[in-house]
Write an enzyme that holds these catalytic residues in place. Structure first.
Site, PDB file in Angstrom:
ATOM      1  CE  LYS A 184     -20.717   8.857  16.716  1.00 21.26           C
ATOM      2  NZ  LYS A 184     -20.249   9.736  15.604  1.00 21.26           N
ATOM      3  CE  LYS A 222     -15.229   6.612  12.375  1.00 27.58           C
ATOM      4  NZ  LYS A 222     -16.150   7.705  12.804  1.00 27.58           N
ATOM      5  CB  THR A 279     -20.839  -0.399  10.742  1.00 34.95           C
ATOM      6  OG1 THR A 279     -21.091   1.000  10.888  1.00 34.95           O
ATOM      7  CG2 THR A 279     -20.250  -0.957  12.025  1.00 34.95           C
ATOM      8  CG  ASP A 295     -16.511   8.968  15.803  1.00 38.81           C
ATOM      9  OD1 ASP A 295     -15.493   8.286  15.569  1.00 38.81           O
ATOM     10  OD2 ASP A 295     -17.561   8.901  15.131  1.00 38.81           O
ATOM     11  CG  ASP A 329      -1.486  12.363   9.530  1.00 39.02           C
ATOM     12  OD1 ASP A 329      -0.353  12.186   9.020  1.00 39.02           O
ATOM     13  OD2 ASP A 329      -2.236  13.303   9.204  1.00 39.02           O
ATOM     14  NE  ARG A 366     -28.386   8.353  10.058  1.00 37.91           N
ATOM     15  CZ  ARG A 366     -27.735   7.962   8.969  1.00 37.91           C
ATOM     16  NH1 ARG A 366     -28.060   8.456   7.791  1.00 37.91           N
ATOM     17  NH2 ARG A 366     -26.768   7.074   9.052  1.00 37.91           N
TER      18      ARG A 366
END
Length: 232
Positions: A31, A60, A117, A58, A63, A207
């Site tokens: 990603k 997002k 999330t 990614d 608009d 991570r």
């Protein structure tokens, strides 16, 4: 191909590509998010694809419909495997995005973000959304299905309900943490095996993999754990 997507949330292309070189593109997809793409641009996507990785872009998008349609068209021309928009952009925006990618020679999977999330009920209340996270996820997922998108981004805790109510939608779940790893800034988290059991189709993990001394070994362990869980 496994359902694992590794989040390359790095500040520059050399760091991201160095991490990618320690991963097997047969075991995971990758990603590319806002920070990396803003600094490195389309070239980092092309470099990852040259290494054999399918790329989830990614960004997002959120608009007015025409602007989002143009952005999605440009992303599709990059040859990305998946890209996303915010479902809260509304019906017209979602339809414009879908139409824009549908004319691509190889249309990417277009998915919509429901509720981040990192947000819980108190966070939603603060921004004027008086629904609980699960209720808002269901509302936006239904809109995504109605407008013809391939799937949604949701937490694994909502994936099971969506699998029952909207089985045709793919469910992409961030906030995944292997057992023993810190939650970091995620609020609604599950382990990889638990997320798949709940109904997730793709798992986004950052991570725990990218900060590990041996990222490839962590990926292999996660893949093995998911495979073992699927036969239990």
């Amino acid at each position: 191909m496994t359902p694992l997507i590794v989040a390359l949330d790095f500040p520059d292309a050399p760091s991201a590509l160095a991490l990618a070189d320690r991963l097997d593109p047969q075991q995971c997809r990758v990603k590319v998010g806002k920070e990396l793409f803003t600094r490195a641009g389309p070239a980092v996507v092309e470099n990852l694809q040259a290494r054999g990785f399918q790329v989830f872009l990614d960004l997002k998008f959120h608009d007015i419909p025409a602007t989002v349609a143009g952005a999605c068209r440009a992303a599709a021309e990059l040859g990305v495997w998946m890209l996303n928009v915010h479902a809260s952009g509304g019906r017209a925006m979602l339809e414009a995005a879908r139409e824009a990618v549908s004319v691509s020679a190889a249309p990417p999977l277009l998915i919509a973000v429901t509720v981040l999330t990192s947000l819980d009920a108190a966070d939603l209340e603060e921004i004027g959304c008086h629904s609980k996270p699960a209720e808002q996820v269901r509302r936006l997922a239904a809109l995504s299905a109605e407008t013809g998108l391939a799937g949604v981004v949701c937490s694994a805790q909502e994936a099971g309900q969506l699998r029952q109510e909207l089985p045709a939608l793919l469910r992409v779940t961030p906030g995944i943490r292997p057992a023993g790893f810190a939650r970091d800034d995620q609020r609604r988290v599950l382990t990889p095996a638990a997320a798949l059991a709940q109904g997730a189709d793709y798992l986004v993990i950052g991570r725990p993999i990218t900060a590990a001394p041996d990222p490839g070994a962590v990926v292999a362990a996660i893949v093995a754990d998911m495979a073992a869980a699927s036969v239990r």
